[in-house]
Design a protein around this motif. Sequence first.
Motif, PDB file in Angstrom:
ATOM      1  N   ILE A  71       0.806  -1.219   0.000  1.00 29.61           N
ATOM      2  CA  ILE A  71       0.000   0.000   0.000  1.00 29.61           C
ATOM      3  C   ILE A  71       0.846   1.280   0.000  1.00 29.61           C
ATOM      4  O   ILE A  71       0.439   2.290   0.513  1.00 29.61           O
ATOM      5  N   LYS A  72       1.990   1.231  -0.632  1.00 26.49           N
ATOM      6  CA  LYS A  72       2.819   2.434  -0.736  1.00 26.49           C
ATOM      7  C   LYS A  72       2.229   3.394  -1.758  1.00 26.49           C
ATOM      8  O   LYS A  72       1.632   2.988  -2.748  1.00 26.49           O
ATOM      9  N   ASP A  73       2.418   4.661  -1.486  1.00 27.79           N
ATOM     10  CA  ASP A  73       2.043   5.737  -2.399  1.00 27.79           C
ATOM     11  C   ASP A  73       0.559   5.780  -2.756  1.00 27.79           C
ATOM     12  O   ASP A  73       0.185   6.171  -3.857  1.00 27.79           O
ATOM     13  N   MET A  74      -0.295   5.347  -1.829  1.00 25.41           N
ATOM     14  CA  MET A  74      -1.733   5.497  -2.030  1.00 25.41           C
ATOM     15  C   MET A  74      -2.385   5.830  -0.696  1.00 25.41           C
ATOM     16  O   MET A  74      -1.892   5.456   0.366  1.00 25.41           O
ATOM     17  N   TYR A  75      -3.465   6.569  -0.784  1.00 24.67           N
ATOM     18  CA  TYR A  75      -4.227   6.906   0.413  1.00 24.67           C
ATOM     19  C   TYR A  75      -5.271   5.816   0.665  1.00 24.67           C
ATOM     20  O   TYR A  75      -5.965   5.402  -0.259  1.00 24.67           O
ATOM     21  N   VAL A  76      -5.321   5.364   1.904  1.00 21.41           N
ATOM     22  CA  VAL A  76      -6.316   4.385   2.328  1.00 21.41           C
ATOM     23  C   VAL A  76      -6.893   4.855   3.658  1.00 21.41           C
ATOM     24  O   VAL A  76      -6.363   5.766   4.297  1.00 21.41           O
ATOM     25  N   ILE A  77      -7.964   4.219   4.071  1.00 20.91           N
ATOM     26  CA  ILE A  77      -8.532   4.524   5.384  1.00 20.91           C
ATOM     27  C   ILE A  77      -8.032   3.464   6.352  1.00 20.91           C
ATOM     28  O   ILE A  77      -8.174   2.266   6.106  1.00 20.91           O
ATOM     29  N   ALA A  78      -7.420   3.910   7.418  1.00 20.23           N
ATOM     30  CA  ALA A  78      -6.942   3.015   8.476  1.00 20.23           C
ATOM     31  C   ALA A  78      -7.887   3.158   9.662  1.00 20.23           C
ATOM     32  O   ALA A  78      -8.177   4.275  10.105  1.00 20.23           O
ATOM     33  N   THR A  79      -8.366   2.037  10.147  1.00 22.88           N
ATOM     34  CA  THR A  79      -9.247   2.032  11.308  1.00 22.88           C
ATOM     35  C   THR A  79      -8.560   1.284  12.433  1.00 22.88           C
ATOM     36  O   THR A  79      -7.945   0.245  12.215  1.00 22.88           O
ATOM     37  N   GLY A  80      -8.671   1.837  13.622  1.00 17.73           N
ATOM     38  CA  GLY A  80      -8.041   1.223  14.781  1.00 17.73           C
ATOM     39  C   GLY A  80      -8.581   1.847  16.051  1.00 17.73           C
ATOM     40  O   GLY A  80      -9.548   2.619  16.022  1.00 17.73           O
ATOM     41  N   PRO A  81      -7.963   1.528  17.188  1.00 15.18           N
ATOM     42  CA  PRO A  81      -8.457   2.035  18.467  1.00 15.18           C
ATOM     43  C   PRO A  81      -8.369   3.555  18.581  1.00 15.18           C
ATOM     44  O   PRO A  81      -7.363   4.153  18.202  1.00 15.18           O
ATOM     45  N   SER A  82      -9.423   4.132  19.086  1.00 11.77           N
ATOM     46  CA  SER A  82      -9.475   5.585  19.259  1.00 11.77           C
ATOM     47  C   SER A  82      -8.634   6.012  20.465  1.00 11.77           C
ATOM     48  O   SER A  82      -8.654   5.348  21.505  1.00 11.77           O
TER      49      SER A  82
END
Length: 134
Positions: A71-82
């Motif tokens: 996933i280099k050089d691309m925007y993604v949504i990361a979800t994890g603990p707040s």
Amino acid sequence: MKPVDQSICNFINGDCFRACVASIFEVPLDAIPNFTADGPENFAALLDKWSTKNNLFCFDVSADSLDPDWIKDMYVIATGPSPRDSSKLHAVVWKNGKLAHDPHPSKLGLADKPTIFTFFTLKDYPKYKIRETL
């Protein structure tokens, strides 16, 4: 990516994920529906409906099963603990293994490593005819 901040900051119908989508697609927040507006149990259905309407395919990949180099050089949504309550989830925009944008006013990111990455791709790719060789 154009950073867009969330407008609803709670764990019931907060719109951090919506703000991440708006950021990645560089559109105003109100151009994206709040996927948690009807409660978290309807999130996936609303996201799928919006994605289909926009000729997109949205899919999640567990962070544990993903090679970070993929996933280099691309925007993604990361979800994890707040960071406000680690038993709750928060979504941020991620690029090259690090935080690119936190839509929450605190800008604290995630409390720990992401658990899920969300990707968007076009649903209908152009069809290419493969030439048969004799």
